[in-house]
Design a protein around this motif. Structure first.
Motif, PDB file in Angstrom:
ATOM      1  N   ALA A 174       2.383   8.374   9.277  1.00  0.00           N
ATOM      2  CA  ALA A 174       1.300   8.310  10.263  1.00  0.00           C
ATOM      3  C   ALA A 174       0.161   7.466   9.711  1.00  0.00           C
ATOM      4  O   ALA A 174      -0.160   7.549   8.523  1.00  0.00           O
ATOM      5  CB  ALA A 174       0.806   9.717  10.577  1.00  0.00           C
ATOM      6  N   LEU A 175      -0.431   6.665  10.582  1.00  0.00           N
ATOM      7  CA  LEU A 175      -1.568   5.845  10.184  1.00  0.00           C
ATOM      8  C   LEU A 175      -2.762   6.108  11.082  1.00  0.00           C
ATOM      9  O   LEU A 175      -2.610   6.230  12.309  1.00  0.00           O
ATOM     10  CB  LEU A 175      -1.224   4.352  10.266  1.00  0.00           C
ATOM     11  N   ASP A 176      -3.934   6.162  10.449  1.00  0.00           N
ATOM     12  CA  ASP A 176      -5.184   6.175  11.206  1.00  0.00           C
ATOM     13  C   ASP A 176      -5.729   4.751  11.186  1.00  0.00           C
ATOM     14  O   ASP A 176      -5.078   3.834  10.672  1.00  0.00           O
ATOM     15  CB  ASP A 176      -6.174   7.189  10.629  1.00  0.00           C
ATOM     16  N   PRO A 209       0.844  -1.198   0.000  1.00  0.00           N
ATOM     17  CA  PRO A 209       0.000   0.000   0.000  1.00  0.00           C
ATOM     18  C   PRO A 209       0.881   1.250   0.000  1.00  0.00           C
ATOM     19  O   PRO A 209       1.984   1.254   0.542  1.00  0.00           O
ATOM     20  CB  PRO A 209      -0.780  -0.092   1.312  1.00  0.00           C
ATOM     21  N   CYS A 210       0.378   2.310  -0.581  1.00  0.00           N
ATOM     22  CA  CYS A 210       1.070   3.595  -0.584  1.00  0.00           C
ATOM     23  C   CYS A 210       0.818   4.290   0.758  1.00  0.00           C
ATOM     24  O   CYS A 210      -0.333   4.373   1.198  1.00  0.00           O
ATOM     25  CB  CYS A 210       0.550   4.459  -1.725  1.00  0.00           C
ATOM     26  N   PRO A 211       1.855   4.831   1.397  1.00  0.00           N
ATOM     27  CA  PRO A 211       1.673   5.536   2.663  1.00  0.00           C
ATOM     28  C   PRO A 211       0.805   6.792   2.556  1.00  0.00           C
ATOM     29  O   PRO A 211       0.199   7.195   3.535  1.00  0.00           O
ATOM     30  CB  PRO A 211       3.092   5.922   3.082  1.00  0.00           C
ATOM     31  N   ARG A 212       0.738   7.393   1.386  1.00  0.00           N
ATOM     32  CA  ARG A 212      -0.030   8.632   1.227  1.00  0.00           C
ATOM     33  C   ARG A 212      -1.483   8.364   0.864  1.00  0.00           C
ATOM     34  O   ARG A 212      -2.396   8.841   1.525  1.00  0.00           O
ATOM     35  CB  ARG A 212       0.590   9.524   0.156  1.00  0.00           C
ATOM     36  N   CYS A 213      -1.718   7.593  -0.209  1.00  0.00           N
ATOM     37  CA  CYS A 213      -3.084   7.451  -0.730  1.00  0.00           C
ATOM     38  C   CYS A 213      -3.689   6.062  -0.499  1.00  0.00           C
ATOM     39  O   CYS A 213      -4.843   5.834  -0.844  1.00  0.00           O
ATOM     40  CB  CYS A 213      -3.119   7.807  -2.213  1.00  0.00           C
ATOM     41  N   LEU A 214      -2.909   5.145   0.059  1.00  0.00           N
ATOM     42  CA  LEU A 214      -3.338   3.779   0.392  1.00  0.00           C
ATOM     43  C   LEU A 214      -3.625   2.900  -0.824  1.00  0.00           C
ATOM     44  O   LEU A 214      -4.134   1.793  -0.677  1.00  0.00           O
ATOM     45  CB  LEU A 214      -4.538   3.778   1.344  1.00  0.00           C
ATOM     46  N   THR A 215      -3.297   3.383  -2.011  1.00  0.00           N
ATOM     47  CA  THR A 215      -3.455   2.573  -3.216  1.00  0.00           C
ATOM     48  C   THR A 215      -2.535   1.359  -3.139  1.00  0.00           C
ATOM     49  O   THR A 215      -1.385   1.464  -2.718  1.00  0.00           O
ATOM     50  CB  THR A 215      -3.110   3.401  -4.474  1.00  0.00           C
ATOM     51  N   LEU A 216      -3.047   0.209  -3.552  1.00  0.00           N
ATOM     52  CA  LEU A 216      -2.226  -0.996  -3.580  1.00  0.00           C
ATOM     53  C   LEU A 216      -1.362  -0.977  -4.831  1.00  0.00           C
ATOM     54  O   LEU A 216      -1.849  -0.741  -5.927  1.00  0.00           O
ATOM     55  CB  LEU A 216      -3.100  -2.243  -3.550  1.00  0.00           C
ATOM     56  N   ASN A 217      -0.069  -1.232  -4.643  1.00  0.00           N
ATOM     57  CA  ASN A 217       0.898  -1.240  -5.737  1.00  0.00           C
ATOM     58  C   ASN A 217       1.550  -2.608  -5.834  1.00  0.00           C
ATOM     59  O   ASN A 217       1.901  -3.194  -4.807  1.00  0.00           O
ATOM     60  CB  ASN A 217       1.989  -0.191  -5.476  1.00  0.00           C
ATOM     61  N   ARG A 218       1.713  -3.086  -7.057  1.00  0.00           N
ATOM     62  CA  ARG A 218       2.405  -4.353  -7.286  1.00  0.00           C
ATOM     63  C   ARG A 218       3.862  -4.016  -7.603  1.00  0.00           C
ATOM     64  O   ARG A 218       4.148  -3.341  -8.577  1.00  0.00           O
ATOM     65  CB  ARG A 218       1.772  -5.110  -8.445  1.00  0.00           C
TER      66      ARG A 218
END
Length: 145
Positions: free
Chosen positions: A43-45, A8-17
């Motif tokens: 940071a994570l919520d 997952p991307c730390p900024r937008c949470l998009t899953l990346n392969r």
């Protein structure tokens, strides 16, 4: 067969392969173009935490901390330096226990700072109390080897 892992991307949470044959340190998010490594702990919520915990194929190191905690503030630079040394073998985050109280309750955080290492949705190891950079690196590597 193209071997890869999902991150997952730390900024937008998009899953990346991420293909294993490509250098991970150069990996960027396909949606927002943020580098997936080299940005330090993020940071994570609650929603982001759950996404990383359930979808990332890399271990996740989390620093549960609080802004009023002296040892947390003292350990922050050591944690960042340790993360820089440990990436891209893992992803690293910070969870503010006051802003994200449900996560602190879920993982029964009784003292801060507390580091928890997760992999594939499970807690692998936990350590409470401030540590230096080399202690963090050694502790993590002891569980990842």
């Amino acid at each position: 067969m193209d071997e890869s892992r999902i991150l997952p991307c730390p900024r937008c949470l998009t899953l990346n392969r991420l293909p294993l044959a490509r250098p991970a340190v150069e990996a960027r998010c396909g949606k927002c173009a943020l580098q997936l490594f080299g940005n330090g702990p993020f940071a994570l919520d609650v929603a982001g935490f759950d996404r990383f915990l359930t979808r990332s194929e890399l271990p996740l190191l989390v620093d549960f901390w609080a802004s009023w905690c002296g040892p947390c503030l003292q350990m922050a630079p050591a944690y960042e330096a340790a993360v820089a040394q440990l990436e891209p073998q893992l992803q690293a985050a910070k969870v503010d226990i006051d802003a994200q109280a449900p996560l602190a309750q879920r993982y029964q955080i009784r003292s801060v700072p507390t580091l928890i290492l997760f992999h594939r949705g499970r807690e692998i190891a936990r350590q409470s109390g401030a540590m230096g950079r080399s202690d963090i690196v050694d502790w993590v590597r002891g569980y990842l080897s």
